[in-house]
Motif scaffolding. Structure first.
Motif, PDB file in Angstrom:
ATOM      1  N   PRO A  49       1.079  -1.147  -0.088  1.00 31.23           N
ATOM      2  CA  PRO A  49       0.019   0.281   0.148  1.00 31.23           C
ATOM      3  C   PRO A  49       0.864   1.001  -0.147  1.00 31.23           C
ATOM      4  N   GLU A  50       0.294   2.267  -0.155  1.00 35.24           N
ATOM      5  CA  GLU A  50       0.531   3.384  -0.104  1.00 35.24           C
ATOM      6  C   GLU A  50       0.799   4.475   1.099  1.00 35.24           C
ATOM      7  N   ALA A  51       1.740   4.702   1.683  1.00 36.55           N
ATOM      8  CA  ALA A  51       1.495   5.300   2.879  1.00 36.55           C
ATOM      9  C   ALA A  51       2.802   6.929   2.662  1.00 36.55           C
ATOM     10  N   THR A  52       1.984   7.568   3.863  1.00 41.96           N
ATOM     11  CA  THR A  52       3.127   9.299   3.841  1.00 41.96           C
ATOM     12  C   THR A  52       3.922   9.502   4.247  1.00 41.96           C
ATOM     13  N   GLU A  53       3.527   8.764   5.791  1.00 42.95           N
ATOM     14  CA  GLU A  53       4.417   9.405   6.576  1.00 42.95           C
ATOM     15  C   GLU A  53       5.703   7.526   6.697  1.00 42.95           C
ATOM     16  N   ILE A  54       6.427   7.605   6.418  1.00 45.48           N
ATOM     17  CA  ILE A  54       7.661   6.097   5.695  1.00 45.48           C
ATOM     18  C   ILE A  54       8.887   6.814   6.215  1.00 45.48           C
ATOM     19  N   GLU A  55       9.763   6.077   7.009  1.00 45.33           N
ATOM     20  CA  GLU A  55      11.310   5.676   6.863  1.00 45.33           C
ATOM     21  C   GLU A  55      11.654   5.034   6.167  1.00 45.33           C
ATOM     22  N   LYS A  56      12.891   5.195   5.984  1.00 45.48           N
ATOM     23  CA  LYS A  56      13.713   4.370   5.095  1.00 45.48           C
ATOM     24  C   LYS A  56      14.220   3.209   6.516  1.00 45.48           C
ATOM     25  N   ASN A 145       8.027  -3.388  10.535  1.00 44.72           N
ATOM     26  CA  ASN A 145       8.333  -2.349   9.418  1.00 44.72           C
ATOM     27  C   ASN A 145       7.645  -2.560   8.267  1.00 44.72           C
ATOM     28  N   TYR A 146       6.366  -1.945   8.249  1.00 43.34           N
ATOM     29  CA  TYR A 146       5.198  -2.138   7.392  1.00 43.34           C
ATOM     30  C   TYR A 146       5.768  -2.083   6.022  1.00 43.34           C
ATOM     31  N   ALA A 147       6.005  -2.521   4.815  1.00 39.43           N
ATOM     32  CA  ALA A 147       7.027  -1.405   3.698  1.00 39.43           C
ATOM     33  C   ALA A 147       5.470  -1.193   3.204  1.00 39.43           C
ATOM     34  N   THR A 148       5.697   0.225   2.844  1.00 38.18           N
ATOM     35  CA  THR A 148       4.840   0.562   1.862  1.00 38.18           C
ATOM     36  C   THR A 148       5.651   1.859   0.525  1.00 38.18           C
ATOM     37  N   ARG A 151       3.830   8.673  -1.179  1.00 41.65           N
ATOM     38  CA  ARG A 151       3.357   8.664  -1.948  1.00 41.65           C
ATOM     39  C   ARG A 151       3.619  10.159  -1.250  1.00 41.65           C
ATOM     40  N   LYS A 153       3.051  13.358  -0.731  1.00 46.36           N
ATOM     41  CA  LYS A 153       2.393  14.427   0.167  1.00 46.36           C
ATOM     42  C   LYS A 153       1.243  15.460  -0.628  1.00 46.36           C
TER      43      LYS A 153
END
Lengths: 155, 197
Positions: A49-56, A145-148, A151, A153
């Motif tokens: 899925p797509e997300a915006t609040e993500i970390e590497k 970590n949920y891989a996403t 997207r 912002k």
């Protein structure tokens, strides 16, 4: 009598290809440095899925991956979501030993930094994901970590 | 003895480009540019049977988000679309007007801020076994976005830079001050199976 055409025709000099290997080598080194070999052959469809609040995830050597999704080979394995660990399908009970094996491979100081990355297809139902999460809690693998996909912002 | 020494023959480098191309194509094909991005979360430790029951939390301090098997959201007893969740969560977390049905605030000593009324908010998230993973991630994402927007506006107000910037330059004391005011408390209830698989 044109002023410019002075009778003798000049041979156009061919473009020198001497620097071609250099250019190709440059590209080659770029791809050699940036390339990441696929660790496993995916057996399940994976559209995260797509997300915006993500970390590497910085250190990939400390990550164990769990793939969940619908198998590609639906004739053989059916359409219900399956768990894939390494190169094969697995049951929920196999998740614990899988994480523990990863733990035994790394240095002892790095164990608290281990991350479990869940790569789950967006159409999966939460039931199987929850089961895996409960299993991870049992073996104290709490950093997940949920891989996403990213997207952009929208402001 | 031969009187004339033969000149050393140069290696023909004409095929070097071909070899390099071959390698280049190999790396082009095998390369995967995707790096690992994702939502980082921490699971709660396993339940201990001997552990005493935690003290009950007042209803006004809990923001209940329920997701059912048909991917519908029930937020605080109200059916919401996913797009409305962020604003609703922000209003709940900050409780700017000190409304009696939103979380209570307790003045707490925070570095840089002095006595700051910190709200006792907790977000409770419960999903069904039939909820889609996509919706689950969208809910997690919207809740995380609500926290990060509040943190950003607080940091901009106080320090003149966003919270994201503080994280980037790793300014630990300021980060922890902001986190003390808006701690991310998302609790996931044990799952239910109502809608079937």
């Amino acid at each position: 009598m044109s002023k410019f055409n002075k009778g003798k025709k000049k041979d156009s000099p061919g473009i020198s290809t001497a620097s071609l290997p250099d250019i190709v080598f440059m590209l080659l080194f770029f791809f050699m440095v940036t390339t990441v070999m696929r660790e496993v052959d995916l057996k399940v469809k994976l559209e995260t899925p797509e997300a915006t609040e993500i970390e590497k995830i910085e250190n990939k050597s400390l990550v164990s991956y769990i793939y969940i999704g619908e198998p590609y080979d639906t004739k053989k394995f059916g359409t219900s979501s399956r768990i894939q660990l390494n190169d094969q399908f697995a049951k929920v009970q196999d998740v614990g030993p899988y994480v523990e094996q990863k733990r035994s491979e790394v240095d002892e100081v790095l164990i608290p930094k281990l991350i479990t990355s869940m790569k789950v297809d967006e159409e999966t139902k939460m039931g199987i994901v929850t089961d895996v999460k409960q299993e991870l809690r049992k073996v104290q693998a709490l950093k997940i970590n949920y891989a996403t996909r990213e997207r952009l912002k929208s402001e | 003895m031969p009187s004339k020494r033969r000149a050393l023959q140069e290696i023909n480098a004409g095929s070097m480009a071909d070899i390099a191309f071959l390698l280049l194509v190999f790396f082009l094909v095998t390369t995967t540019m995707d790096s690992d991005w994702g939502l980082a979360r921490r699971l709660p430790p396993p339940l201990d049977i001997n552990q005493p029951e935690p003290p009950p939390i007042k209803d006004r301090n809990v923001f209940v988000v329920l997701a059912n098997a048909n991917d519908q959201l029930l937020v605080e007893g109200e059916i919401l679309e996913i797009g409305q969740l962020r604003e609703k969560a922000k209003e709940f977390i900050a409780n700017p007007n000190d409304l009696p049905d939103l979380p209570e605030k307790k003045p707490t000593k925070v570095k840089f801020f002095g006595d700051y009324p910190v709200s006792k908010q907790v977000i409770s998230l419960q999903n069904d076994n039939g909820t889609s993973y996509d919706l689950y991630i969208q809910v997690q994402n919207e809740l995380a976005a609500a926290y990060s927007e509040l943190r950003n506006s607080l940091a901009t107000e106080k320090f003149g830079v966003t919270y994201d910037y503080l994280v980037e330059v790793n300014d630990k004391p300021k980060i922890s001050a902001i986190r003390d005011i808006y701690p991310q408390r998302i609790s996931e209830a044990e799952p239910k199976n109502v809608g079937g698989q």
